[in-house]
Each structure stands twice: as C-alpha cells, then as structure tokens.
Write an enzyme that holds these catalytic residues in place. Structure first.
Site, PDB file in Angstrom:
ATOM      1  N   HIS A 120       0.877  -1.165   0.000  1.00  0.00           N
ATOM      2  CA  HIS A 120       0.000   0.000   0.000  1.00  0.00           C
ATOM      3  C   HIS A 120       0.917   1.218   0.000  1.00  0.00           C
ATOM      4  O   HIS A 120       2.045   1.147   0.518  1.00  0.00           O
ATOM      5  CB  HIS A 120      -0.873   0.035   1.259  1.00  0.00           C
ATOM      6  CG  HIS A 120      -1.784  -1.156   1.374  1.00  0.00           C
ATOM      7  ND1 HIS A 120      -1.808  -1.954   2.483  1.00  0.00           N
ATOM      8  CD2 HIS A 120      -2.673  -1.662   0.513  1.00  0.00           C
ATOM      9  CE1 HIS A 120      -2.694  -2.920   2.305  1.00  0.00           C
ATOM     10  NE2 HIS A 120      -3.230  -2.760   1.114  1.00  0.00           N
ATOM     11  N   ASP A 157       2.145   1.853   3.399  1.00  0.00           N
ATOM     12  CA  ASP A 157       3.101   0.877   3.952  1.00  0.00           C
ATOM     13  C   ASP A 157       4.511   1.393   3.700  1.00  0.00           C
ATOM     14  O   ASP A 157       5.430   1.151   4.475  1.00  0.00           O
ATOM     15  CB  ASP A 157       3.010  -0.485   3.219  1.00  0.00           C
ATOM     16  CG  ASP A 157       1.729  -1.250   3.517  1.00  0.00           C
ATOM     17  OD1 ASP A 157       1.230  -1.159   4.642  1.00  0.00           O
ATOM     18  OD2 ASP A 157       1.244  -1.948   2.591  1.00  0.00           O
ATOM     19  N   ASP A 195      -2.370 -13.484  -0.959  1.00  0.00           N
ATOM     20  CA  ASP A 195      -3.026 -12.522  -0.058  1.00  0.00           C
ATOM     21  C   ASP A 195      -3.726 -13.290   1.066  1.00  0.00           C
ATOM     22  O   ASP A 195      -4.945 -13.399   1.105  1.00  0.00           O
ATOM     23  CB  ASP A 195      -4.020 -11.648  -0.838  1.00  0.00           C
ATOM     24  CG  ASP A 195      -4.429 -10.419  -0.027  1.00  0.00           C
ATOM     25  OD1 ASP A 195      -3.879 -10.230   1.084  1.00  0.00           O
ATOM     26  OD2 ASP A 195      -5.306  -9.663  -0.485  1.00  0.00           O
TER      27      ASP A 195
HETATM   28  C1  XUL Z   1      -9.027  -6.679   0.462  1.00  0.00           C
HETATM   29  C2  XUL Z   1      -7.818  -7.098  -0.181  1.00  0.00           C
HETATM   30  C3  XUL Z   1      -6.663  -6.196   0.020  1.00  0.00           C
HETATM   31  C4  XUL Z   1      -5.990  -5.809  -1.212  1.00  0.00           C
HETATM   32  C5  XUL Z   1      -4.806  -4.919  -1.034  1.00  0.00           C
HETATM   33  O1  XUL Z   1      -9.996  -7.622   0.490  1.00  0.00           O
HETATM   34  O2  XUL Z   1      -7.742  -8.147  -0.774  1.00  0.00           O
HETATM   35  O3  XUL Z   1      -5.732  -6.852   0.798  1.00  0.00           O
HETATM   36  O4  XUL Z   1      -5.549  -6.995  -1.800  1.00  0.00           O
HETATM   37  O5  XUL Z   1      -5.056  -3.888  -0.238  1.00  0.00           O
HETATM   38 MN    MN Z   2      -6.306  -8.909  -2.161  1.00  0.00          MN
END
Ligand code: XUL
Ligand code: MN
Length: 343
Positions: free
Chosen positions: A48, A51, A281
């Site tokens: 981000h 970040d 993620d």
């Molecule tokens: C939200 C999500 C976030 C984005 C990055 O659901 O997946 O983590 O991937 O901010």
């Molecule tokens: Mn994500």
C-alpha cells in the site's frame, strides 16, 4: 522447483485485530518482514502507498519520494523487488464515502492525489504497477450514488493516472462487497469492461483474488481464465474462502483443494509465470501465536508447490481421450484420485 515467482504484502503478517476484537499479536517492523519474506522464498513485495510512506498525507512530493527510496534500499538489502503499489484510500478519514466515486468533490481530488503519489512511490521502488482495490467505490445506502456516474468516474480516474505516467500499468482488484454493501466493480468481467473503456486498455488489467471470486459466487479459476483470455491478468491474489461470508483470506488451498488445483492448472496452461507474480493474499488466523506469524505464508507456498507438481503430472493425453468420449465421470474421478494421491 516452482516455475512461478511469489510475492506478498506487509499486511499479510498482521497483529490479528478483527472487526470485533483487538490485536492478539505483536507488531513486526517492515525490515524484519522483508528478511523473513526473503528467507521463506518470496521474490517481491506488494505495498500500500502508506506501507512505504506511513505519514504521507503530511509530506511534500519530494519528501514522499525520498522516504520511498529508503524503503527501496531495504528491499535491495534482502534481494527483493517491489511488485505494485496500491493507494490505501479505504483507511483515510478523507475517503469515508469512497475515493474516485465519493459524493464529495474534495475527497475525489484527495483520492487522485494519493493515486498520483502511489505512482511516484512505485517509480522510486522500481515497479510499474498500481493496484486499485476499489474498497469503498460502491454504496452503503443504495440510492446515494448513481452506478452510471460512478462507473464513468472510475474510468476517468484511471485515464488520469495513464496520462500522469506514460508507461504505468493499472490493475483493478475486484470484490463484490465488504466494506461496502454493493460494489461498482465486483468481478473480473467488470474490470475488463472498465479496461476497454479507458484511453489505453492495454495498460489496464485485473488482479484476481480467489476469495473475492468466491464472495461473488464465481469460480476463481474461470475468473482467472477470463482475464487471461484478454491478456489482462496483471497479477493474482491467491488465497481461500469458506463460502459467501466475510472475507477470510485463508491460506491457499485449505478450503477447496480442487478449486485451488484448477487455479494453478489454468495459470500453468497459459504460462502465467512469464507474465506476472503469484501473490499470496493470506492472513494468519487471529488465534495464531506470535512465533507462528509466518506459518500461513509457508503453508500457502507449500500447498501451491505441491499442487503445481500435481498439474505437472496431469495426463493431458488421457484427459483428452476422456473428454473426446464425454466420459466426464471418469475425468472427475481421475482429478480427485490425482489430488488424493491414489494415481
Ligand atoms: C481486500 C484485499 C486487500 C488488497 C490490497 O480484500 O484483498 O488486501 O488486496 O489492499
Ligand atoms: Mn487482495
């Protein structure tokens, strides 16, 4: 040995707070995370904007760039690249009602300022990709925004980013809901539509997250395939999700192994490793102890690699014969036996 390169965000190692309870683990500083990511086998880090530059709203453009350069030096120290930067518009007091589609003109301007700064930061980190998770670009009160106006606002915001930098690529990460009730850009199909409407569609693609596809009631592998068909899968966020409920970001493959296998299968069939990173993620369970803060990352990598091996062993000749004879019961059993390790 995997053919793929893996990437992860600092938010994927977090202190365990959720909507209903406080943190359960200690915070870990950015450099320690970099060191661990590199040791575990990641090649790049996703960010981000804040970040990289935590107090960026209070800084000048030059100060933001200098702070980003300091983070780049830390990445270099651990042999890590930067994959993308995502403006974190959903966390800011200026964007309570969304960014690019906010009902406040001042907030829409702020959202563009953050988008431009994200591009500046990406350039300092040596990457050319901006991810837009359009978290609050939707409504809580359905009548508060027009879907027509909002969709055009999203297209125009992306056009402005394209104009700001000649080669930057923009990648939308669709999600149907949460934190808003109804999203304007909920699936990869929406993303492809938005991409086609921009002034440079080749530079606008998608980031498919497995959990988000499940939340939309869709199959993640087919969503990946849809973006690949247009050559617009710029990155992926692989994880897992137990049905249509809150966004869980579970370790990849822990809920639905066959669905996970099919995501890797379609990535392999289309030589995705030549095009982009595999982002994981995933988030550790809140109940996880401090010393196990990275286990979900190790597990996701291990499951991905084990399933990639299954894809490598997949007998396309045999499967082809079954498909030609419409022996789909046998094909399904073959896949399940492969996953169970009985063939
Ligand atoms: C939200 C999500 C976030 C984005 C990055 O659901 O997946 O983590 O991937 O901010
Ligand atoms: Mn994500």
């Amino acid at each position: 040995m995997s053919k793929f390169k893996f990437t992860v965000g600092p938010w994927n190692v977090h202190a365990g707070a959720d909507s209903y309870g406080p943190e359960t683990r200690d915070h870990i500083d950015l450099e320690t995370k970099f060191r661990k990511f590199s040791e575990i086998g990641f090649s790049a880090v996703q960010f981000h904007d804040d970040d990289v530059v935590p107090n960026m709203n209070d800084l000048t453009v030059e100060e933001i760039k200098a702070a980003a350069r300091a983070v780049k030096a830390k990445l270099d120290k651990y042999g890590l690249a930067a994959e993308f930067v995502a403006p974190r518009l959903w966390m800011d007091p200026h964007t309570a009602d969304g960014g690019f589609t906010s009902t406040s003109e001042e907030d829409r301007k702020f959202a563009m300022w953050r988008a431009f700064r994200s591009i500046d930061i990406a350039r300092e980190l040596g990457c050319d990709l901006i991810v837009l998770w359009l978290a609050r670009e939707g409504t809580l009160c359905a009548e508060s925004k027009s879907a027509v106006t909002a969709t055009r606002q999203i297209v125009e915001a992306i056009n402005e980013m394209i104009r700001y930098d000649d080669t930057i690529r923009i990648c939308i990460e669709p999600k149907p809901n949460e934190p808003i009730d109804r999203s304007f850009c909920g699936t990869i199909g929406h993303v492809m539509g938005v991409s086609a409407a921009t002034i440079d569609p080749k530079r606008v693609g998608g980031n498919l997250e497995s959990a988000h596809a499940v939340l939309a009631g869709l199959d993640p592998a087919n969503e990946i395939g849809f973006a690949l068909a247009f050559d617009k899968l710029f990155t992926v966020h692989l994880n897992d999700q137990n049905g249509i409920r809150y966004d869980q970001d579970k370790s990849f493959g822990v809920e639905n192994l066959r669905q996970a296998f099919n995501q890797i299968k379609i990535l392999c069939e289309n030589r995705y490793w030549e095009k982009g990173y595999v982002g994981l993620d995933v988030k550790a369970m809140r109940t996880t102890k401090d010393e196990d803060s990275y286990e979900h990352l190790k597990n996701s990598l291990a499951i991905f690699k084990a399933l990639e091996e299954k894809v490598d062993r997949y007998d396309y000749e045999y499967a082809g014969k079954l498909i030609a004879n419409r022996q789909f019961e046998q094909l399904e059993m073959y896949v399940v036996n492969l996953l169970m390790g009985v063939c």
